[in-house]
Design an enzyme around this catalytic site. Structure first.
Site, PDB file in Angstrom:
ATOM      1  N   ILE A 111       2.988   5.332  -9.959  1.00 51.46           N
ATOM      2  CA  ILE A 111       4.019   4.457 -10.572  1.00 51.46           C
ATOM      3  C   ILE A 111       5.371   5.156 -10.690  1.00 51.46           C
ATOM      4  CG2 ILE A 111       3.493   5.071 -13.013  1.00 51.46           C
ATOM      5  CD1 ILE A 111       3.866   2.014 -13.618  1.00 51.46           C
ATOM      6  N   THR A 112       5.394   6.494 -10.631  1.00 48.38           N
ATOM      7  CA  THR A 112       6.672   7.202 -10.783  1.00 48.38           C
ATOM      8  C   THR A 112       7.416   7.361  -9.450  1.00 48.38           C
ATOM      9  OG1 THR A 112       5.497   9.291 -10.593  1.00 48.38           O
ATOM     10  CG2 THR A 112       5.963   8.510 -12.826  1.00 48.38           C
ATOM     11  N   GLY A 113       6.811   6.936  -8.358  1.00 46.18           N
ATOM     12  CA  GLY A 113       7.469   7.058  -7.051  1.00 46.18           C
ATOM     13  C   GLY A 113       8.385   5.874  -6.773  1.00 46.18           C
ATOM     14  N   GLN A 114       9.039   5.913  -5.626  1.00 48.46           N
ATOM     15  CA  GLN A 114       9.957   4.823  -5.240  1.00 48.46           C
ATOM     16  C   GLN A 114       9.266   3.454  -5.301  1.00 48.46           C
ATOM     17  OE1 GLN A 114      12.682   4.389  -1.441  1.00 48.46           O
ATOM     18  NE2 GLN A 114      10.622   3.816  -0.833  1.00 48.46           N
ATOM     19  N   ASP A 122      -5.174  11.900 -11.859  1.00 45.09           N
ATOM     20  CA  ASP A 122      -4.897  12.448 -10.537  1.00 45.09           C
ATOM     21  C   ASP A 122      -5.906  11.781  -9.605  1.00 45.09           C
ATOM     22  OD1 ASP A 122      -3.837  15.536  -9.480  1.00 45.09           O
ATOM     23  OD2 ASP A 122      -5.228  14.369  -8.263  1.00 45.09           O
ATOM     24  N   SER A 127       3.293  11.965   0.399  1.00 45.48           N
ATOM     25  CA  SER A 127       3.893  10.994   1.317  1.00 45.48           C
ATOM     26  C   SER A 127       4.794  11.597   2.386  1.00 45.48           C
ATOM     27  CB  SER A 127       4.676   9.952   0.509  1.00 45.48           C
ATOM     28  OG  SER A 127       5.717  10.587  -0.208  1.00 45.48           O
ATOM     29  N   GLU A 165       2.564   5.098  10.202  1.00 46.89           N
ATOM     30  CA  GLU A 165       2.233   6.406  10.773  1.00 46.89           C
ATOM     31  C   GLU A 165       0.857   6.396  11.443  1.00 46.89           C
ATOM     32  OE1 GLU A 165       3.847   9.653  11.023  1.00 46.89           O
ATOM     33  OE2 GLU A 165       5.463   8.210  10.925  1.00 46.89           O
ATOM     34  N   TYR A 207      -1.095  13.727   7.788  1.00 43.95           N
ATOM     35  CA  TYR A 207      -0.778  12.576   6.938  1.00 43.95           C
ATOM     36  C   TYR A 207      -1.345  11.286   7.547  1.00 43.95           C
ATOM     37  CZ  TYR A 207       1.964   8.838   4.803  1.00 43.95           C
ATOM     38  OH  TYR A 207       2.330   7.673   4.182  1.00 43.95           O
ATOM     39  N   LYS A 216      -4.435   8.900   6.190  1.00 44.02           N
ATOM     40  CA  LYS A 216      -4.168   7.489   5.858  1.00 44.02           C
ATOM     41  C   LYS A 216      -5.081   6.551   6.653  1.00 44.02           C
ATOM     42  CE  LYS A 216      -0.793   7.168   2.755  1.00 44.02           C
ATOM     43  NZ  LYS A 216      -0.817   6.275   1.586  1.00 44.02           N
TER      44      LYS A 216
HETATM   45  O1  F7E Z   1      11.314  10.922   8.958  1.00 47.47           O
HETATM   46  C1  F7E Z   1      13.088  12.494  11.716  1.00 47.47           C
HETATM   47  C2  F7E Z   1      11.614  12.797  11.565  1.00 47.47           C
HETATM   48  O2  F7E Z   1      10.550  11.962   6.824  1.00 47.47           O
HETATM   49  C3  F7E Z   1      11.757   9.895   9.822  1.00 47.47           C
HETATM   50  C4  F7E Z   1       7.154   8.230   4.856  1.00 47.47           C
HETATM   51  O3  F7E Z   1       7.492   7.326   3.842  1.00 47.47           O
HETATM   52  O4  F7E Z   1       7.596   6.602   6.535  1.00 47.47           O
HETATM   53  C5  F7E Z   1       7.916   7.904   6.122  1.00 47.47           C
HETATM   54  O5  F7E Z   1       7.567   8.862   7.109  1.00 47.47           O
HETATM   55  C6  F7E Z   1      12.097  10.470  11.176  1.00 47.47           C
HETATM   56  C7  F7E Z   1      11.026  11.408  11.739  1.00 47.47           C
HETATM   57  O6  F7E Z   1       9.926   9.562   7.395  1.00 47.47           O
HETATM   58  C8  F7E Z   1      14.884  14.952   9.782  1.00 47.47           C
HETATM   59  O7  F7E Z   1      11.196  13.750  12.530  1.00 47.47           O
HETATM   60  C9  F7E Z   1      15.052  14.069  11.739  1.00 47.47           C
HETATM   61  O8  F7E Z   1      10.871  11.146  13.104  1.00 47.47           O
HETATM   62  O9  F7E Z   1      12.224  10.071   6.751  1.00 47.47           O
HETATM   63  P1  F7E Z   1      11.056  10.677   7.398  1.00 47.47           P
HETATM   64  P2  F7E Z   1       8.566   9.394   8.231  1.00 47.47           P
HETATM   65  O10 F7E Z   1       8.045  10.668   8.725  1.00 47.47           O
HETATM   66  O11 F7E Z   1       8.803   8.325   9.245  1.00 47.47           O
HETATM   67  C10 F7E Z   1       6.205   6.346   6.811  1.00 47.47           C
HETATM   68  C11 F7E Z   1       6.024   4.899   7.143  1.00 47.47           C
HETATM   69  C12 F7E Z   1       5.296   6.851   5.748  1.00 47.47           C
HETATM   70  O12 F7E Z   1       4.232   6.307   5.522  1.00 47.47           O
HETATM   71  C13 F7E Z   1       5.656   8.142   5.111  1.00 47.47           C
HETATM   72  O13 F7E Z   1       4.984   8.308   3.869  1.00 47.47           O
HETATM   73  O14 F7E Z   1      13.264  11.267  11.020  1.00 47.47           O
HETATM   74  N1  F7E Z   1      13.981  13.494  11.128  1.00 47.47           N
HETATM   75  N2  F7E Z   1      15.617  14.966  10.943  1.00 47.47           N
HETATM   76  C14 F7E Z   1      13.861  14.024   9.893  1.00 47.47           C
HETATM   77  N3  F7E Z   1      12.997  13.767   8.900  1.00 47.47           N
HETATM   78  C15 F7E Z   1      13.147  14.456   7.736  1.00 47.47           C
HETATM   79  N4  F7E Z   1      12.309  14.202   6.708  1.00 47.47           N
HETATM   80  N5  F7E Z   1      14.142  15.407   7.579  1.00 47.47           N
HETATM   81  C16 F7E Z   1      15.032  15.687   8.569  1.00 47.47           C
HETATM   82  O15 F7E Z   1      15.914  16.537   8.412  1.00 47.47           O
END
Ligand code: F7E
Length: 359
Positions: A22-25, A75, A101, A145, A167, A171
């Protein structure tokens, strides 16, 4: 926009919802949504030594969390306490949103990710099942994912999965477990296969928030540049407040089913940077190639974005694009936000915060 046909099974103001995470986005937006329509809301949070754990929840409620919202410490790995909470609170609906996440971090910490994201939902499902004929409805926060190395484009409920990270693999376990409990025990369990969803409440190490917060800090002279990884990754980005509405809608259906929740529109990380920089009149110009590429602001006369391989992932999900037609049709779900209004809201919030306008 938020039309709900009358045949939907809404059980009235006495409905009780328990939200893990509940404390997350998403937890914060969902708590607000359910509270506003008359639910009795309770949430589960983990004990932490880091202050400010309730900040998101306070923000959605305009500063003060209503006293009627009960918060339980537990938890996802603590099965006996989860069972006790479910038996004490007797929810009609359980939303399992708690998770590790961050996809990138799951490569560094695979065992704790699998413990929270695979065994955790099993503990919550078992707690629900132990209520017998009073078992609550169960929502599992599944994710795009799971499509990982995509097998078709766009991705819908029938697209084969191919996760690309600890991850995503964890999931996938919970996704199938939810299906299995539905088929084995007749439990009302549904998976929301949510594509990326963002908001001003997004955690600081996700790419969208890193960009909007970083650029706002640069504009206010608080930092020089931000470092990003793969600029070519493409995502289907929506707004978290629209997506929690879809969660609730799938829990009001006559039959439990799984739904893809997405906008059906895709942008790259590079395009996200460009739209965000444009909103701040930074006149962004790309120079160089691969890890030597930089984003230069003609307005500020400085480099504001650098590429750093430390943010590359061992296996990347290059492209995700959802097909939300089932949700649009069966849930009458329609997102309010566009990509542009999402970026604008995040930028506005972060600019205000960097100007000291938010405490
Ligand atoms: O990365 C690229 C990275 O960490 C998006 C979570 O909510 O959505 C989320 O997962 C993209 C990736 O989100 C950086 O490589 C580039 O391709 O914002 P993200 P995510 O991995 O898509 C899904 C649906 C979930 O379920 C997850 O819980 O962006 N990217 N440069 C980067 N990503 C991060 N974090 N930081 C960078 O500097």
């Amino acid at each position: 926009m938020h039309y709900v046909p009358t045949e939907y099974r809404y059980r009235g103001p006495m409905t009780r919802a328990l939200i893990t995470g509940i404390t997350g986005q998403d937890g914060a937006y969902l708590a607000k949504r359910l509270y506003d329509i008359g639910y009795t809301v309770a949430g589960i949070l983990r004990r932490t030594s880091v202050p400010g754990q309730l900040k998101k929840l306070e923000w959605v409620f305009g500063g003060k969390i209503p006293e009627s919202i009960e918060l339980f410490y537990s938890d996802l790995t603590d099965a006996p306490s989860l069972t006790r909470i479910v038996h004490d609170f007797v929810p009609d609906e359980v939303y399992n949103l708690a998770a590790q996440s961050h996809v990138g971090i799951s490569f560094q910490s695979p065992v704790s990710t699998a413990t929270a994201n695979a065994l955790g939902p099993m503990n919550v499902l078992e707690a629900c099942r132990s209520m017998g004929s009073d078992a609550p409805r169960f929502y599992q926060a599944s994710t795009s994912e799971m499509f990982g190395k995509v097998q078709e484009c766009p991705q819908n409920e029938a697209t084969p999965f191919y996760p690309r990270s600890p991850y995503g693999v964890a999931k996938l376990f919970s996704y199938w477990l939810t299906v299995n409990y539905r088929e084995s025990y007749d439990l009302f369990g549904c998976n929301g296969i949510l594509f990326n969803h963002e908001s001003p409440l997004r955690g600081e190490n996700f790419v969208t928030k890193k960009i909007t917060q970083g650029l706002a800090q640069i504009l206010k002279g608080k930092r020089e540049f931000i470092e990003l990884g793969n600029l070519e990754a493409k995502r289907d980005w929506g707004h978290a407040s629209d997506y929690v509405d879809a969660m609730w809608r799938m829990m009001q259906q006559k039959k439990p089913e799984d739904y893809v929740i997405a906008t059906g529109i895709q942008h790259s990380v590079r395009q996200f940077c460009e739209v965000a920089a444009d909103r701040l009149n930074l006149n962004l110009e790309w120079q160089g190639e691969r890890e030597h590429e930089v984003g230069y602001s003609r307005t500020l006369g400085q480099t504001i974005i650098r590429v750093s391989p430390q943010y590359y992932r061992p296996a990347e999900v290059e492209t995700l694009l959802g097909d939300p037609r089932k949700a649009l049709k069966q849930l009458c779900w329609l997102p309010k936000y566009t990509f542009e209004t999402l970026v604008q809201e995040m930028i506005d919030h972060d600019l205000l915060e960097q100007s000291g306008g938010l405490s």
